[in-house]
Scaffold this motif. Structure first.
Motif, mmCIF file in Angstrom:
data_model
loop_
_atom_site.group_PDB
_atom_site.id
_atom_site.type_symbol
_atom_site.label_atom_id
_atom_site.label_comp_id
_atom_site.label_asym_id
_atom_site.label_seq_id
_atom_site.Cartn_x
_atom_site.Cartn_y
_atom_site.Cartn_z
ATOM 1 N N ILE A 153 0.835 -1.211 0.000
ATOM 2 C CA ILE A 153 0.000 0.000 0.000
ATOM 3 C C ILE A 153 0.861 1.249 0.000
ATOM 4 N N ARG A 154 1.984 1.220 0.740
ATOM 5 C CA ARG A 154 2.874 2.387 0.777
ATOM 6 C C ARG A 154 3.537 2.643 -0.569
ATOM 7 N N ASN A 155 3.640 1.621 -1.391
ATOM 8 C CA ASN A 155 4.412 1.752 -2.626
ATOM 9 C C ASN A 155 3.567 1.652 -3.895
ATOM 10 N N ILE A 156 2.268 1.824 -3.775
ATOM 11 C CA ILE A 156 1.432 1.863 -4.975
ATOM 12 C C ILE A 156 1.699 3.158 -5.730
ATOM 13 N N SER A 157 1.838 3.069 -7.036
ATOM 14 C CA SER A 157 2.027 4.245 -7.882
ATOM 15 C C SER A 157 1.294 4.016 -9.195
ATOM 16 N N PRO A 158 1.081 5.071 -9.978
ATOM 17 C CA PRO A 158 0.441 4.879 -11.290
ATOM 18 C C PRO A 158 1.190 3.900 -12.179
ATOM 19 N N ALA A 159 2.494 3.751 -11.968
ATOM 20 C CA ALA A 159 3.284 2.849 -12.805
ATOM 21 C C ALA A 159 3.001 1.379 -12.519
ATOM 22 N N ASN A 160 2.615 1.030 -11.285
ATOM 23 C CA ASN A 160 2.401 -0.385 -10.944
ATOM 24 C C ASN A 160 0.979 -0.703 -10.512
ATOM 25 N N VAL A 161 0.102 0.299 -10.513
ATOM 26 C CA VAL A 161 -1.220 0.109 -9.916
ATOM 27 C C VAL A 161 -2.073 -0.904 -10.677
ATOM 28 N N LEU A 162 -1.938 -0.992 -11.990
ATOM 29 C CA LEU A 162 -2.776 -1.918 -12.750
ATOM 30 C C LEU A 162 -2.456 -3.370 -12.398
ATOM 31 N N GLU A 198 -8.113 -4.504 1.095
ATOM 32 C CA GLU A 198 -7.425 -3.265 1.459
ATOM 33 C C GLU A 198 -6.495 -2.807 0.341
ATOM 34 N N VAL A 199 -5.752 -3.727 -0.235
ATOM 35 C CA VAL A 199 -4.864 -3.384 -1.347
ATOM 36 C C VAL A 199 -5.691 -2.957 -2.557
ATOM 37 N N TYR A 200 -6.779 -3.667 -2.798
ATOM 38 C CA TYR A 200 -7.645 -3.343 -3.936
ATOM 39 C C TYR A 200 -8.197 -1.921 -3.803
ATOM 40 N N ASP A 201 -8.702 -1.592 -2.633
ATOM 41 C CA ASP A 201 -9.274 -0.253 -2.426
ATOM 42 C C ASP A 201 -8.203 0.828 -2.554
ATOM 43 N N SER A 202 -7.010 0.556 -2.061
ATOM 44 C CA SER A 202 -5.922 1.529 -2.178
ATOM 45 C C SER A 202 -5.525 1.724 -3.641
ATOM 46 N N CYS A 203 -5.506 0.640 -4.400
ATOM 47 C CA CYS A 203 -5.222 0.737 -5.839
ATOM 48 C C CYS A 203 -6.278 1.585 -6.532
ATOM 49 N N LEU A 204 -7.521 1.381 -6.162
ATOM 50 C CA LEU A 204 -8.612 2.121 -6.788
ATOM 51 C C LEU A 204 -8.508 3.612 -6.485
ATOM 52 N N GLN A 205 -8.097 3.961 -5.274
ATOM 53 C CA GLN A 205 -7.920 5.371 -4.924
ATOM 54 C C GLN A 205 -6.844 6.022 -5.798
ATOM 55 N N VAL A 206 -5.736 5.321 -6.006
ATOM 56 C CA VAL A 206 -4.668 5.860 -6.858
ATOM 57 C C VAL A 206 -5.158 5.976 -8.301
ATOM 58 N N MET A 207 -5.891 4.996 -8.775
ATOM 59 C CA MET A 207 -6.398 5.033 -10.145
ATOM 60 C C MET A 207 -7.365 6.189 -10.360
ATOM 61 N N CYS A 208 -8.180 6.474 -9.366
ATOM 62 C CA CYS A 208 -9.138 7.573 -9.499
ATOM 63 C C CYS A 208 -8.425 8.927 -9.503
ATOM 64 N N LYS A 209 -7.347 9.056 -8.733
ATOM 65 C CA LYS A 209 -6.617 10.316 -8.674
ATOM 66 C C LYS A 209 -5.780 10.558 -9.922
ATOM 67 N N SER A 218 -1.500 -2.599 -21.383
ATOM 68 C CA SER A 218 -1.399 -3.213 -20.059
ATOM 69 C C SER A 218 -2.669 -3.086 -19.233
ATOM 70 N N ILE A 219 -3.618 -2.269 -19.639
ATOM 71 C CA ILE A 219 -4.840 -2.115 -18.865
ATOM 72 C C ILE A 219 -5.710 -3.352 -19.055
ATOM 73 N N THR A 220 -6.397 -3.752 -18.004
ATOM 74 C CA THR A 220 -7.180 -4.983 -18.017
ATOM 75 C C THR A 220 -8.666 -4.674 -17.928
ATOM 76 N N SER A 221 -9.474 -5.686 -18.197
ATOM 77 C CA SER A 221 -10.926 -5.516 -18.107
ATOM 78 C C SER A 221 -11.342 -5.178 -16.688
ATOM 79 N N LEU A 222 -10.624 -5.736 -15.695
ATOM 80 C CA LEU A 222 -10.932 -5.429 -14.299
ATOM 81 C C LEU A 222 -10.742 -3.944 -14.025
ATOM 82 N N ALA A 223 -9.638 -3.365 -14.518
ATOM 83 C CA ALA A 223 -9.354 -1.951 -14.285
ATOM 84 C C ALA A 223 -10.375 -1.069 -14.993
ATOM 85 N N VAL A 224 -10.689 -1.397 -16.243
ATOM 86 C CA VAL A 224 -11.664 -0.598 -16.995
ATOM 87 C C VAL A 224 -13.023 -0.637 -16.305
ATOM 88 N N SER A 225 -13.468 -1.819 -15.934
ATOM 89 C CA SER A 225 -14.770 -1.959 -15.268
ATOM 90 C C SER A 225 -14.802 -1.192 -13.957
#
Length: 517
Positions: free
Chosen positions: A129-138, A151-162, A174-181
């Protein structure tokens, strides 16, 4: 079996702590009574370990080593990489976790969940969670979903929204159907609706290629319909121009859908059409009103819908009286969204970490290269810095009065990672005030991972035959701001041969500008 110390049988006497002794036993495999074959069949590694240590660390290992169905021979672990298993063993033997990358943390988290080691799982989760970034979030979003880490999923989603737009720009292939949905479900995103549509279409094209089928418009539409993307894109929040340049031109929508959306745009502009109503709205978790995709589209004055787009599409409808019905049946019937409420934008607060001024040390003339090494305890985005401007030169004094308080600055600032790879290069040219602090906004924000070293290299200029003087100072080496510890170490290239030497008296970077992920 290798002995710990061939020079002395009494190696225990030199180890003061239990941790030291257990680490040596792990390294040498002395008294081992169990063998693990870790990794895939064609690239595995053998580990000789001790049942007692493993069983004391995990109930799963307890059952494997001492249970009624305990395995007597070599135990195979094909789903864990050898380097990850080594980190796992070091934690069990030495009670210390040494993670060097998010990839290793994911592997150890998977192993911790598999072997029922909740405290280890917690440590790995916090590191990720401390090291999530736009480069690795997907990749982390997919991992979190696969191992059910909410918890990791929600933190990833927060970074993706920002950082939605940044992810859209850099995620080709590299974007997946999970990320798009997941993104399409959000009510707050930092991207335009047209940009969101473009991202979804690009994903559909990549998905077609990966499936071995042509990326035709029909196939792309099929892919989008599988994840109900067209039911989640808020077409009615686009401007008519954005719609015409994007969705209409893409070939994804049918002629009837384009026609109905054009009439909806016209009705919304004239105030004659409402998509969604008070009865069909609901509140999401953030308190925002959201209109259901299947809500009725109401038209008060049908004839007015022809004013802007009617001439182009009038032939596709039997009569003006069918327009309102067409809007509902076409949009809803084809699974298109009637939601006309724009998504919210997320503001990202700009923060700063200023170093304490200890004392002025030296005044140096340009041209000179200065280096500040930087570490952070938590992942942040470095957006810029503040630096000391030049001292007012003697030439600016005339008859006891100052002629000018400003000058034209020209600096080059580069940010590099621990391996020397260039992450950002900024050419700063601006009018600034002498003998004060000036701010530089980096041309590309830099994502700093926790406990990794980065270098900020500044090239001080020398003007036409003149040497401009900059004040350098002793500055604090450690600061904690907003819960993040920053560590600084100042260096300078003093001989011009490209070699930096540590100089505590040559602090130039006064403040780091940053924001949280």
């Amino acid at each position: 079996m290798m002995r710990p110390d061939t020079a002395s049988c009494d190696w225990q006497l030199s180890k003061e702590s239990l941790v030291e002794r257990m680490k040596l036993v792990l390294r040498t495999s002395q008294w081992s009574d169990c063998v693990f074959r870790v990794g895939p069949e064609d690239d595995h590694q053998m580990f000789r370990v001790h049942k007692l240590v493993l069983a004391a660390s995990s109930p799963v290992f307890d059952a494997m080593c001492f249970g009624p169905l305990a395995e007597k021979s070599c135990i195979g672990v094909p789903d864990i990489e050898p380097q990850v298993f080594q980190i796992l063993l070091e934690y069990m033997y030495g009670d210390v976790l040494q993670l060097k990358s998010v990839e290793d943390a994911c592997g150890v988290l998977y192993a911790a969940k598999k072997y029922m080691m909740p405290h280890l799982a917690y440590l790995c989760r916090e590191y990720i969670i401390r090291n999530i970034s736009p480069a690795n979030v997907l990749g982390l979003l997919d991992f979190a979903d696969s191992v059910q880490e909410s918890e990791v999923y929600d933190s990833c989603l927060q970074v993706m929204c920002k950082y939605t737009q940044e992810i859209a720009n850099s995620s080709k292939g590299s974007i997946t159907s999970l990320a798009v949905s997941a993104l399409l479900e959000q009510n707050s995103l930092n991207i335009s609706e047209a940009g969101l549509f473009d991202m979804a279409v690009r994903w559909a094209k990549d998905e077609c290629q990966q499936s071995g089928i042509p990326a035709s418009r029909a196939n792309c539409r099929t892919m989008l319909m599988k994840i109900r993307a067209l039911a989640k894109i808020r077409f009615l929040t686009m401007t008519p121009e954005e719609f015409a340049d994007g969705p209409e031109r893409s070939g994804i929508l049918t002629a009837d859908e384009i026609c109905a959306l054009h009439f909806a745009f016209c009705g919304l502009q004239n105030g004659n059409l409402q998509c969604g109503s008070a009865d069909s709205s609901r509140e999401d978790k953030e308190g925002n009103s959201v209109y259901d995709d299947e809500s009725e589209c109401k038209c008060d004055d049908v004839d007015d819908l022809f004013v802007i787009f009617g001439a182009k599409h009038k032939q596709s409808l039997s009569s003006p009286s069918t327009i309102a019905k067409n809007l509902t049946s076409v949009l809803g019937g084809h699974g298109l969204s009637c939601n006309a409420r724009p998504r919210n934008r997320i503001s990202v607060r700009q923060l700063s970490c200023a170093r304490r001024f200890l004392k002025t040390a030296v005044t140096v003339p340009g041209r000179l290269r200065l280096l500040t090494k930087l570490r952070v305890s938590r992942g942040v985005v470095m957006t810029g810095m503040r630096f000391f401007t030049r001292l007012l030169p003697q030439s600016e004094f005339s008859r006891g009065r100052v002629l000018s308080q400003e000058y034209h600055e020209d600096l080059e600032v580069c940010v590099l990672d621990g391996q020397g790879a260039l992450l950002s290069r900024t050419l700063f040219t601006d009018t600034v005030v002498y003998n004060t602090l000036a701010s530089i906004a980096f041309s590309e924000p830099v994502h700093l991972s926790s406990n990794k070293e980065y270098s900020v290299v500044t090239l001080l200029p020398a003007g036409e035959g003149l040497e401009h003087e900059y004040p350098l100072s002793f500055l604090s080496e450690t600061e904690t701001c907003h819960g993040v510890e920053f560590r600084f170490c100042d260096h300078a290239e003093t001989n011009g041969n490209g070699t930096f030497v540590r100089r505590l008296d040559m602090g130039f970077v006064d403040t780091v500008l940053f924001k949280f992920l």
